[in-house]
Design an enzyme around this catalytic site. Structure first.
Site, short mmCIF file in Angstrom:
data_model
loop_
_atom_site.label_atom_id
_atom_site.label_comp_id
_atom_site.label_asym_id
_atom_site.label_seq_id
_atom_site.Cartn_x
_atom_site.Cartn_y
_atom_site.Cartn_z
N ASN A 205 0.90 -0.07 5.81
CA ASN A 205 1.37 -0.90 4.70
C ASN A 205 1.99 -2.14 5.33
O ASN A 205 2.95 -2.02 6.10
CB ASN A 205 2.43 -0.13 3.89
N GLY A 206 1.43 -3.32 5.03
CA GLY A 206 1.99 -4.55 5.61
C GLY A 206 0.90 -5.48 6.09
O GLY A 206 -0.27 -5.36 5.68
N TRP B 47 -3.68 -1.93 -1.36
CA TRP B 47 -3.61 -3.22 -2.05
C TRP B 47 -4.06 -4.24 -1.01
O TRP B 47 -3.36 -4.52 -0.05
CB TRP B 47 -2.17 -3.50 -2.49
N ARG C 142 1.67 1.41 -5.96
CA ARG C 142 1.88 0.45 -4.88
C ARG C 142 0.61 -0.31 -4.55
O ARG C 142 0.65 -1.37 -3.94
CB ARG C 142 2.37 1.17 -3.63
N LYS D 23 5.93 -10.26 -18.76
CA LYS D 23 5.40 -8.94 -19.14
C LYS D 23 3.99 -9.11 -19.72
O LYS D 23 3.08 -8.40 -19.36
CB LYS D 23 6.28 -8.25 -20.20
N LYS E 15 3.44 -2.60 -7.18
CA LYS E 15 4.81 -2.37 -7.62
C LYS E 15 5.82 -2.89 -6.60
O LYS E 15 6.85 -3.46 -6.96
CB LYS E 15 5.01 -0.86 -7.83
N CYS F 70 0.86 -1.18 0.00
CA CYS F 70 0.00 0.00 0.00
C CYS F 70 0.89 1.23 0.00
O CYS F 70 2.07 1.16 0.36
CB CYS F 70 -0.85 0.03 1.25
N GLU G 63 11.07 -13.45 -19.19
CA GLU G 63 10.69 -12.07 -18.92
C GLU G 63 9.60 -11.60 -19.90
O GLU G 63 8.66 -10.92 -19.50
CB GLU G 63 11.93 -11.16 -18.99
N GLU H 104 1.35 -10.27 -16.99
CA GLU H 104 1.00 -9.37 -15.89
C GLU H 104 0.18 -8.16 -16.34
O GLU H 104 -0.59 -7.64 -15.55
CB GLU H 104 2.22 -8.96 -15.05
N HIS I 136 10.05 -31.76 -24.39
CA HIS I 136 9.94 -32.62 -23.20
C HIS I 136 8.58 -32.50 -22.54
O HIS I 136 8.40 -32.95 -21.40
CB HIS I 136 11.06 -32.29 -22.21
O1 M6R Z 1 11.57 -4.43 -6.57
P1 M6R Z 1 12.01 -5.80 -6.98
O2 M6R Z 1 12.92 -5.80 -8.16
O3 M6R Z 1 12.59 -6.59 -5.83
O4 M6R Z 1 10.67 -6.54 -7.40
C1 M6R Z 1 10.65 -7.90 -7.74
C2 M6R Z 1 9.34 -8.26 -8.40
O5 M6R Z 1 8.28 -8.05 -7.52
C3 M6R Z 1 9.11 -7.47 -9.69
O6 M6R Z 1 10.16 -7.62 -10.58
C4 M6R Z 1 7.80 -7.94 -10.36
O7 M6R Z 1 7.93 -9.25 -10.81
C5 M6R Z 1 7.41 -7.00 -11.50
N1 M6R Z 1 5.99 -6.76 -11.48
C6 M6R Z 1 7.71 -7.54 -12.84
O8 M6R Z 1 7.33 -6.70 -13.87
#
Ligand code: M6R
Length: 610
Positions: free
Chosen positions: A100-101, A74, A27, A487, A605, A2, A483, A490, A506
């Site tokens: 937050n937490g 969140w 966030r 992308k 984020k 959050c 990756e 998500e 496999h």
């Molecule tokens: O802030 P960080 O690099 O530690 O975050 C790690 C992941 O939470 C972050 O890379 C997440 O997978 C992203 N949403 C990917 O786009």
């Protein structure tokens, strides 16, 4: 996950709070709220929706008071309803809390408080904090002492900010495993969960440590620990330009950050390459330079996109520096029984520097007394502080939930780090110089790829309706495929898998038919021929293929329905370039489907819970 804001001072509080909250929306964005002390009473507004909906509501208000709190949520406990939005209040609405937490023992505490007559009005764990503060203030404690006593009872992760009508000239903030930043200047005092929220008002910030509590007043900030000892805190200077935290004419942060990559890679490299020595200068590693010479094994720990960058980092370090390197998901690392060697070092890779899983893995390594390094973007963040030494990315604030420019800057740092370690070992001056020259030429190549954005947009439009997608590559571009898949899933909610093209046969190839397209990274490198064979296997099962190939390799186009060609690049550095079309592809698919790529559902984020 959050976003929390607190402000006390002479400025127009609503405008200031909402602008700051908007910068923290990445966030969390399922509900939002604010509370303010006006004429001795707390008044508030909460919405089960995004920050803009809160802004609309506040247009009808004319509030002049401070202190005030703002929150973007969140959800962890309780659905994203108005009642569960923060701030949360005590029985008499004399205390307001943003959090937050997660409070892990909130159920026991709630039972205890209910027996004492407290009435709860939400399903949140956070509300427990408000009632505990109410209880301790009722017993005669000041607001800060009430928060301290609350901290003695609650377990879990929290960054909190609390206001109370009984002690209305202050905000009390506290931290346990969730980031809290405080700051004060002539404009007033601020609390936030992220520097991006307040950098516009103050570039000097204090990062609270676990177990610390800050009292923020108009005239300044005082930090104490659980034993009420005053702490002398260093102010960290955050040199972000506020424009970096704004969209600057782009429709979304994600596309802005994709387009910024040539500059962010340049910023990562700036001042660090010593070409005549074929070497690298990394100021943050100076204090451990000698220790690093003796390191015989490295382990890279990270989550999500940073984990995929680490997978590429392993290849780079092993190939360039010749050090055996392991990669592990930070979330899994601490749950396995792992023998530790005497000459081992651990590197923690994180954009935010606040990811709870990565922080917990760091705690484990620190407890074992091993050398810990951070590769972190956010200056002053927890990982940067709790590691022995480290390297900053200097990519500027990344606001888009889908990580893009942080990934390429991590790859640039990992290349620099590999050369640094390599030059301490067997990497020759010429070999070092050659890699660094190629690295320096990358920003202009990334620019060339970005110029193809309209072409990639057209390809994306054709594939938006598919429900499944495969991304495949080999060697350095296997993690790039992972990756690319991350992308796409998500931000466009299309099921996508990243695979080593060789692994398809496999098992996963059973899924392929005309409704299951594949994005194949088939550059002109050591894996081209193998990739072509794997692509043929997909085509033999009627799977549509998009080829990502190398300019000049016209022949590769015949293996795909569509193709995108990128400039030639040396294989170890190729992910820095090949990931860019995958980022653009995911972005344009999401936009063509009408989704907001900056606010993907269910994501945040900064993942500050385990
Ligand atoms: O802030 P960080 O690099 O530690 O975050 C790690 C992941 O939470 C972050 O890379 C997440 O997978 C992203 N949403 C990917 O786009």
């Amino acid at each position: 996950m959050c976003g929390i804001i607190g402000y006390i001072g002479p400025k127009d509080n609503l405008e200031l709070g909402m602008n700051s909250l908007k910068r923290l929306e990445y966030r969390g964005y399922d509900s939002a709220g604010m509370a303010i002390i006006e004429e001795g009473k707390i008044s508030s507004e909460r919405v089960a929706g995004k920050v803009n909906e809160l802004r609309e509501k506040l247009k009808e208000r004319d509030s002049e008071g401070t202190p005030c709190l703002f929150h973007s949520r969140w959800a962890t406990h309780g659905k994203p309803t108005k009642e569960n939005a923060h701030p949360q209040f005590d029985c008499k609405r004399e205390v307001a809390v943003v959090h937050n937490g997660i409070i892990e023992n909130h159920k026991e505490l709630k039972e205890m408080l209910e027996k004492e007559g407290h009435e709860f009005s939400s399903e949140t764990d956070t509300e427990t904090i408000a009632h505990l503060v109410e209880k301790f203030q009722g017993e005669g404690s000041s607001l800060e002492d009430a928060v301290r006593k609350t901290m003695e009872l609650i377990r879990g992760a929290y960054g909190i900010a609390v206001i109370s009508t009984k002690d209305p000239e202050k905000i009390v903030a506290a931290r346990m495993s969730s980031p809290v930043i405080v700051s004060s200047n002539k404009e007033g005092g601020f609390v936030a969960s992220d520097p991006a929220a307040i950098v516009e008002h103050s570039s000097k910030m204090i990062f609270l440590e676990d177990g610390e509590l800050a009292v923020i007043k108009r005239g300044g900030v005082e930090v104490t620990d659980m034993a009420k000892r005053k702490k002398e805190k260093e102010e960290v200077r955050i040199d972000w330009d506020i424009k970096e935290a704004q969209k600057s004419g782009y429709p979304h942060f994600m596309i802005k950050e994709i387009m910024e990559q040539p500059e962010t890679i340049e910023n990562t490299l700036r001042g660090r390459i010593i070409k005549e020595d074929g070497d690298v200068k990394l100021g943050g590693l100076e204090q451990v330079r000698e220790e690093l010479k003796g390191v015989e094994k490295l382990t890279l720990l990270a989550c999500g996109t940073s984990y995929y960058a680490s997978m590429i980092g392993k290849f780079l370090i092993e190939e360039i520096a010749g050090i055996p390197t392991e990669v592990d998901l930070a979330s899994e690392f601490r749950y396995r029984k792992r023998p530790y060697g005497r000459r081992e070092a651990f590197a923690f890779i994180s954009q935010s520097g606040e990811t709870a899983d990565t922080l917990k893995a760091l705690e484990e390594v620190n407890n074992k007394g091993a050398l810990s390094l951070g590769i972190v973007n956010v200056v002053g963040s927890s990982i940067s502080r709790y590691t022995d030494a480290g390297i900053y990315n200097h990519a500027g604030p990344e606001i888009g939930v889908a990580s893009t420019k942080a990934f390429t800057s991590q790859l640039a740092v990992l290349t620099l780090f590999s050369v640094f370690l390599g030059r301490q070992r067997n990497l020759s001056l010429n070999e070092g110089r050659e890699i660094l020259e190629k690295l320096e030429s990358l920003p202009s190549k990334v620019r060339e790829v970005l110029e193809k954005k309209d072409e990639i947009k057209e390809v994306a439009k054709k594939y938006g309706e598919y429900e499944n997608f495969l991304f495949m590559g080999r060697r350095y571009n296997f993690p790039t495929a992972l990756e690319g898949a991350l992308k796409l899933k998500e931000i466009s909610y299309i099921h996508a898998e990243g695979y080593s093209a060789a692994e398809m046969k496999h098992g996963a190839i059973a899924l392929i038919d005309e409704s299951f397209p594949a994005f194949a990274i088939a550059l002109s490198d050591s894996m081209r021929e193998k990739m072509v064979s794997n692509i043929e296997e997909i085509r033999a099962r009627s799977g549509p293929v998009i080829i990502l190939g190398t300019e000049g390799d016209e022949g590769i186009k015949e293996y795909g329905e569509d193709s995108i060609l990128i400039p030639e690049v040396t294989e170890p550095l190729s992910p820095l370039l090949s990931v860019v079309p995958l980022q653009l592809f995911a972005y344009y698919v999401a936009v063509s489907k009408g989704f907001d790529p900056d606010k993907p559902r269910n994501l945040s984020k900064v993942v500050t819970v385990e």
